[in-house]
Design a protein around this motif. Sequence first.
Motif, PDB file in Angstrom:
ATOM      1  N   ALA A   1     -10.467 -13.711   4.414  1.00  0.00           N
ATOM      2  CA  ALA A   1      -9.193 -13.936   5.101  1.00  0.00           C
ATOM      3  C   ALA A   1      -9.433 -14.338   6.552  1.00  0.00           C
ATOM      4  CB  ALA A   1      -8.328 -12.673   5.024  1.00  0.00           C
ATOM      5  N   ARG A   2     -10.323 -13.607   7.235  1.00  0.00           N
ATOM      6  CA  ARG A   2     -10.592 -13.905   8.646  1.00  0.00           C
ATOM      7  C   ARG A   2     -11.186 -15.304   8.796  1.00  0.00           C
ATOM      8  NH1 ARG A   2     -15.648 -11.137  10.882  1.00  0.00           N
ATOM      9  NH2 ARG A   2     -16.385 -12.696   9.441  1.00  0.00           N
ATOM     10  N   ASP A   3     -12.194 -15.634   7.985  1.00  0.00           N
ATOM     11  CA  ASP A   3     -12.883 -16.916   8.126  1.00  0.00           C
ATOM     12  C   ASP A   3     -11.972 -18.103   7.835  1.00  0.00           C
ATOM     13  OD1 ASP A   3     -15.028 -15.374   8.702  1.00  0.00           O
ATOM     14  OD2 ASP A   3     -16.161 -15.805   6.875  1.00  0.00           O
ATOM     15  N   ASN A   4     -10.896 -17.870   7.072  1.00  0.00           N
ATOM     16  CA  ASN A   4      -9.990 -18.963   6.710  1.00  0.00           C
ATOM     17  C   ASN A   4      -8.621 -18.828   7.375  1.00  0.00           C
ATOM     18  OD1 ASN A   4     -11.414 -20.671   4.472  1.00  0.00           O
ATOM     19  ND2 ASN A   4     -11.950 -18.537   4.081  1.00  0.00           N
ATOM     20  N   SER A   5      -8.557 -17.944   8.407  1.00  0.00           N
ATOM     21  CA  SER A   5      -7.312 -17.727   9.172  1.00  0.00           C
ATOM     22  C   SER A   5      -6.116 -17.453   8.258  1.00  0.00           C
ATOM     23  CB  SER A   5      -7.002 -18.931  10.062  1.00  0.00           C
ATOM     24  OG  SER A   5      -8.099 -19.217  10.873  1.00  0.00           O
ATOM     25  N   LEU A   6      -6.349 -16.654   7.217  1.00  0.00           N
ATOM     26  CA  LEU A   6      -5.262 -16.288   6.296  1.00  0.00           C
ATOM     27  C   LEU A   6      -4.573 -15.030   6.813  1.00  0.00           C
ATOM     28  CD1 LEU A   6      -3.813 -16.478   3.461  1.00  0.00           C
ATOM     29  CD2 LEU A   6      -5.597 -14.913   2.641  1.00  0.00           C
ATOM     30  N   PRO A   7      -3.278 -15.099   7.165  1.00  0.00           N
ATOM     31  CA  PRO A   7      -2.584 -13.877   7.602  1.00  0.00           C
ATOM     32  C   PRO A   7      -2.390 -12.913   6.430  1.00  0.00           C
ATOM     33  CG  PRO A   7      -1.339 -15.876   8.177  1.00  0.00           C
ATOM     34  CD  PRO A   7      -2.399 -16.271   7.203  1.00  0.00           C
ATOM     35  N   ILE A   8      -2.414 -11.619   6.748  1.00  0.00           N
ATOM     36  CA  ILE A   8      -2.185 -10.580   5.735  1.00  0.00           C
ATOM     37  C   ILE A   8      -1.002  -9.738   6.230  1.00  0.00           C
ATOM     38  CG2 ILE A   8      -3.191  -8.574   4.531  1.00  0.00           C
ATOM     39  CD1 ILE A   8      -5.982  -9.686   5.413  1.00  0.00           C
ATOM     40  N   VAL A   9      -0.032  -9.511   5.364  1.00  0.00           N
ATOM     41  CA  VAL A   9       1.056  -8.600   5.719  1.00  0.00           C
ATOM     42  C   VAL A   9       0.904  -7.331   4.888  1.00  0.00           C
ATOM     43  CG1 VAL A   9       3.546  -8.206   5.579  1.00  0.00           C
ATOM     44  CG2 VAL A   9       2.679 -10.333   6.550  1.00  0.00           C
ATOM     45  N   VAL A  10       0.739  -6.200   5.575  1.00  0.00           N
ATOM     46  CA  VAL A  10       0.589  -4.910   4.906  1.00  0.00           C
ATOM     47  C   VAL A  10       1.937  -4.196   4.953  1.00  0.00           C
ATOM     48  CG1 VAL A  10      -0.644  -2.688   4.914  1.00  0.00           C
ATOM     49  CG2 VAL A  10      -1.821  -4.783   5.641  1.00  0.00           C
ATOM     50  N   TYR A  11       2.425  -3.736   3.787  1.00  0.00           N
ATOM     51  CA  TYR A  11       3.737  -3.075   3.724  1.00  0.00           C
ATOM     52  C   TYR A  11       3.669  -1.942   2.711  1.00  0.00           C
ATOM     53  CZ  TYR A  11       4.450  -5.447  -0.728  1.00  0.00           C
ATOM     54  OH  TYR A  11       4.312  -5.864  -2.029  1.00  0.00           O
ATOM     55  N   ALA A  12       4.730  -1.121   2.679  1.00  0.00           N
ATOM     56  CA  ALA A  12       4.755   0.004   1.737  1.00  0.00           C
ATOM     57  C   ALA A  12       5.356  -0.440   0.412  1.00  0.00           C
ATOM     58  CB  ALA A  12       5.580   1.155   2.307  1.00  0.00           C
TER      59      ALA A  12
ATOM     60  N   THR B   1       0.850  -1.193   0.000  1.00  0.00           N
ATOM     61  CA  THR B   1       0.000   0.000   0.000  1.00  0.00           C
ATOM     62  C   THR B   1       0.891   1.251   0.000  1.00  0.00           C
ATOM     63  OG1 THR B   1      -0.104   0.305   2.398  1.00  0.00           O
ATOM     64  CG2 THR B   1      -1.696  -1.226   1.450  1.00  0.00           C
ATOM     65  N   LYS B   2       0.241   2.412   0.154  1.00  0.00           N
ATOM     66  CA  LYS B   2       1.028   3.654   0.206  1.00  0.00           C
ATOM     67  C   LYS B   2       1.710   3.817   1.559  1.00  0.00           C
ATOM     68  CE  LYS B   2      -1.467   6.149  -3.324  1.00  0.00           C
ATOM     69  NZ  LYS B   2      -2.877   6.291  -3.560  1.00  0.00           N
ATOM     70  N   VAL B   3       1.170   3.199   2.609  1.00  0.00           N
ATOM     71  CA  VAL B   3       1.789   3.289   3.938  1.00  0.00           C
ATOM     72  C   VAL B   3       2.370   1.930   4.347  1.00  0.00           C
ATOM     73  CG1 VAL B   3       0.505   5.253   4.882  1.00  0.00           C
ATOM     74  CG2 VAL B   3      -0.484   2.994   4.991  1.00  0.00           C
ATOM     75  N   ASP B   4       3.266   1.978   5.370  1.00  0.00           N
ATOM     76  CA  ASP B   4       4.047   0.792   5.676  1.00  0.00           C
ATOM     77  C   ASP B   4       3.405  -0.119   6.717  1.00  0.00           C
ATOM     78  OD1 ASP B   4       4.359   2.371   7.867  1.00  0.00           O
ATOM     79  OD2 ASP B   4       6.536   2.540   7.756  1.00  0.00           O
TER      80      ASP B   4
ATOM     81  N   LEU C   1       9.721  -9.844   3.421  1.00  0.00           N
ATOM     82  CA  LEU C   1       9.678 -11.264   3.814  1.00  0.00           C
ATOM     83  C   LEU C   1      10.698 -11.613   4.885  1.00  0.00           C
ATOM     84  CD1 LEU C   1       8.942 -13.185   0.515  1.00  0.00           C
ATOM     85  CD2 LEU C   1       7.391 -12.346   2.240  1.00  0.00           C
ATOM     86  N   ASP C   2      11.865 -10.972   4.847  1.00  0.00           N
ATOM     87  CA  ASP C   2      12.859 -11.331   5.879  1.00  0.00           C
ATOM     88  C   ASP C   2      12.741 -10.441   7.124  1.00  0.00           C
ATOM     89  OD1 ASP C   2      14.264  -8.951   5.538  1.00  0.00           O
ATOM     90  OD2 ASP C   2      15.845  -9.837   4.331  1.00  0.00           O
ATOM     91  N   GLY C   3      11.749  -9.537   7.130  1.00  0.00           N
ATOM     92  CA  GLY C   3      11.468  -8.749   8.326  1.00  0.00           C
ATOM     93  C   GLY C   3      12.292  -7.480   8.451  1.00  0.00           C
ATOM     94  N   SER C   4      13.149  -7.175   7.469  1.00  0.00           N
ATOM     95  CA  SER C   4      13.969  -5.957   7.591  1.00  0.00           C
ATOM     96  C   SER C   4      13.197  -4.699   7.175  1.00  0.00           C
ATOM     97  CB  SER C   4      15.272  -6.097   6.798  1.00  0.00           C
ATOM     98  OG  SER C   4      15.009  -6.326   5.442  1.00  0.00           O
ATOM     99  N   ALA C   5      12.111  -4.854   6.427  1.00  0.00           N
ATOM    100  CA  ALA C   5      11.281  -3.693   6.059  1.00  0.00           C
ATOM    101  C   ALA C   5      10.087  -3.613   7.012  1.00  0.00           C
ATOM    102  CB  ALA C   5      10.779  -3.834   4.626  1.00  0.00           C
ATOM    103  N   PRO C   6       9.671  -2.387   7.407  1.00  0.00           N
ATOM    104  CA  PRO C   6       8.522  -2.280   8.307  1.00  0.00           C
ATOM    105  C   PRO C   6       7.241  -2.808   7.657  1.00  0.00           C
ATOM    106  CG  PRO C   6       9.261  -0.097   7.550  1.00  0.00           C
ATOM    107  CD  PRO C   6      10.234  -1.084   7.023  1.00  0.00           C
ATOM    108  N   SER C   7       6.396  -3.415   8.469  1.00  0.00           N
ATOM    109  CA  SER C   7       5.120  -3.936   7.963  1.00  0.00           C
ATOM    110  C   SER C   7       4.229  -4.238   9.167  1.00  0.00           C
ATOM    111  CB  SER C   7       5.342  -5.219   7.150  1.00  0.00           C
ATOM    112  OG  SER C   7       5.819  -6.246   7.995  1.00  0.00           O
ATOM    113  N   THR C   8       2.991  -4.575   8.904  1.00  0.00           N
ATOM    114  CA  THR C   8       2.098  -5.081   9.951  1.00  0.00           C
ATOM    115  C   THR C   8       1.598  -6.448   9.539  1.00  0.00           C
ATOM    116  OG1 THR C   8       1.312  -2.879  10.570  1.00  0.00           O
ATOM    117  CG2 THR C   8      -0.118  -4.735  11.148  1.00  0.00           C
ATOM    118  N   ARG C   9       1.648  -7.396  10.466  1.00  0.00           N
ATOM    119  CA  ARG C   9       1.088  -8.716  10.172  1.00  0.00           C
ATOM    120  C   ARG C   9      -0.273  -8.836  10.845  1.00  0.00           C
ATOM    121  NH1 ARG C   9       2.744 -14.494   9.176  1.00  0.00           N
ATOM    122  NH2 ARG C   9       1.248 -15.678  10.405  1.00  0.00           N
TER     123      ARG C   9
END
Length: 237
Positions: free
Chosen positions: A205-216, A162-165, A227-235
Amino acid sequence: MSKPDYTRVLLKVSGEALAGDQSYGIEPRFLDDVARQIVDVARMGVQVAIVIGGGNIFRGMAVAAKGGDRVIGDHMGMLGTVINSLALGDAIRRAGGRSHVFSSVTMPSIADTFTQRGAIAALEGGAVVICAGGTGNPFFTTDTAAALKAIELRCDVLLKGTKVDGVYSADPAKDPSAERFETISHEEVIARDLRVMDTAAFALARDNSLPIVVYALSAREGLAGVLDGSAPSTRVG
Ligand code: UDP
């Protein structure tokens, strides 16, 4: 770079990400940049499936707002996603990767028709799988298609650029005290009325317990850094 925890991911690429600075169409520089980031991740051994939007070409709602038929507008939007998918598939090949485009709108002379078994076989064979045509139905979005394909293809996570991290406690553009969550549950996203994806996509996503990672999308570390966690994101999840 450390090995990511994910075996198979679904990446949602919005049409806007391909348009770059333009309001319409595909900007080759942005297309090649997205393709390079995807090839980098595939080279790390992660299986990558992609759903692309079509907002840089047509949106059914915009067609309907001007008096056009919504269903025809949505068909036009889905064809836009096919154009983007073909372009990205070709750019991935040029960047040195292997790609396989499947379409949920049948057009066998252009792309293989999407099936779960065909797409999983292509992923297991090491190709980047691009799912064109959204869900194949009007009145849906490619966010919903992304959640659907992620579940169907048994992906570990849905990656949403997305536009935000990440997901914030309030709109960071309006509220300087807004804080980014590192992790948050699907339930808390709903309880706090935070917007991550459209309602249909998020419910799937919620009903199927699918995690979503939102990043910039603009993350300096690129998709590999997400993917390796060095960039900010929300899981979420
Ligand atoms: N669309 C559709 N069914 C789907 C996915 C997409 O009818 O399952 C149409 C819809 O008109 C939508 C357009 O394709 O507006 C482009 O998709 P979207 O708006 O999700 O693209 P993005 O905003 O991600 O670029």
